[in-house]
Design a protein around this motif. Structure first.
Motif, PDB file in Angstrom:
ATOM      1  N   ILE A  51     -30.555  32.971  49.758  1.00 16.36           N
ATOM      2  CA  ILE A  51     -30.872  32.659  51.158  1.00 16.36           C
ATOM      3  C   ILE A  51     -30.176  33.640  52.100  1.00 16.36           C
ATOM      4  O   ILE A  51     -30.809  34.235  52.975  1.00 16.36           O
ATOM      5  CB  ILE A  51     -30.496  31.192  51.481  1.00 16.36           C
TER       6      ILE A  51
ATOM      7  N   PHE B  60     -34.758  28.136  50.893  1.00 12.80           N
ATOM      8  CA  PHE B  60     -33.974  26.954  51.268  1.00 12.80           C
ATOM      9  C   PHE B  60     -34.760  25.676  50.953  1.00 12.80           C
ATOM     10  O   PHE B  60     -34.196  24.711  50.428  1.00 12.80           O
ATOM     11  CB  PHE B  60     -33.613  27.015  52.759  1.00 12.80           C
TER      12      PHE B  60
ATOM     13  N   ALA C 215     -36.344  33.530  53.202  1.00  9.22           N
ATOM     14  CA  ALA C 215     -35.074  32.798  53.103  1.00  9.22           C
ATOM     15  C   ALA C 215     -35.289  31.307  53.348  1.00  9.22           C
ATOM     16  O   ALA C 215     -34.738  30.465  52.635  1.00  9.22           O
ATOM     17  CB  ALA C 215     -34.068  33.363  54.101  1.00  9.22           C
TER      18      ALA C 215
ATOM     19  N   VAL D 293     -29.366  30.192  56.574  1.00 13.29           N
ATOM     20  CA  VAL D 293     -30.576  29.570  57.131  1.00 13.29           C
ATOM     21  C   VAL D 293     -30.671  29.864  58.627  1.00 13.29           C
ATOM     22  O   VAL D 293     -31.722  30.281  59.131  1.00 13.29           O
ATOM     23  CB  VAL D 293     -30.581  28.046  56.867  1.00 13.29           C
TER      24      VAL D 293
END
Length: 196
Positions: free
Chosen positions: A138, A154, A150, A172
Motif C-alpha cells: 500500500i 487496502f 494502493a 492509504v
C-alpha cells in the motif's frame, strides 16, 4: 558473551564502541556479524552495513535470513537496486529460505528503488503474507504514484481480515492525497479513528 556485550553497546546507542569490541572478538559467528550489521542499520549507517557485509563474506561466514533482511533493508535505503538483486541471487545460491521477512524486505526495496512491477511480483509469489506485506504494498504503490492501486490493495487487505495499523493508514491517506481523492480520504480517516 562478546555478542551480548556488543548488543548492549548497540542498544545504548554506542555503535562505535560496539565496533571496537567486535574487532577484538577472537571468533565471530553469523550471530555476532548480524548483531553488528543491525547496529549500523539501526543508526542509519547503511554504507557501513554493506562494508561490514563484505567483510563477513571475506571471512567466509555465511549469512542467515536475519542478516539478509538487514542487507536488503540497507540496499533499499541507499536505492541500490543492483546490489539488492545480487543479494537476492546470493540468497538463492546459499539456499537461504525466502520467508515472509525476506519477502517483505524485498518488496520494500523494490518500491524504494522505483521498481513497482518487481515489488508486485514478489508480493504475489509469497506463499504467506502478513500485515507488513500488505502495508509495504500500500505504501509502496502510494509513494510511486499509484493511488488507486494502493486503495484496491487496502480493500483486499481488509477482505482477508488483516488489521491495518498507523503505517497502513499513512499509505492509504497518502494514496488519496496523490490521487486527489478528498472524499475517500475523509472516509478512510473516519474509519481509521472509529474502527481501528
Amino acid at each position: 558473551s562478546w555478542t551480548a556485550l556488543i548488543k548492549g553497546y548497540i542498544n545504548a546507542g554506542q555503535v562505535d564502541k560496539a565496533q571496537r569490541y567486535f574487532d577484538l572478538m577472537p571468533r565471530k559467528d553469523s550471530v555476532s556479524w548480524t548483531a553488528m550489521i543491525d547496529g549500523y542499520l539501526k543508526t542509519n549507517r547503511f554504507k557501513d552495513v554493506l562494508l561490514l557485509f563484505r567483510e563477513m563474506q571475506a571471512a567466509n561466514v555465511e549469512p542467515d535470513k536475519f542478516t539478509i533482511v538487514s542487507i536488503i533493508t540497507a540496499c533499499a535505503h541507499l536505492g541500490a537496486l543492483e546490489l539488492g538483486e545480487w543479494v537476492r541471487t546470493y540468497t538463492d545460491k546459499l539456499n537461504i529460505d525466502c520467508d515472509i521477512h525476506v519477502g517483505n524486505a524485498l518488496i520494500d526495496m523494490y518500491f524504494k528503488c522505483g521498481d513497482v512491477e518487481k515489488a508486485t511480483r514478489m508480493f504475489h509469489r509469497m506463499p504467506q503474507r502478513d500485515k507488513f506485506s500488505w502495508t509495504a504494498m500500500i505504501v509502496g504503490l502510494a509513494t510511486n504514484g499509484r493511488g488507486r492501486e494502493a486503495l484496491n490493495m487496502f480493500a483486499k487487505m481488509l477482505n482477508v481480515s488483516e488489521t491495518p495499523d498507523e503505517i497502513t493508514y499513512i499509505g492509504v491517506l497518502s494514496a488519496c492525497t496523490h490521487s486527489g481523492l478528498v472524499n475517500e480520504g475523509r472516509s478512510f480517516f473516519i474509519s481509521m479513528t472509529t474502527q481501528h
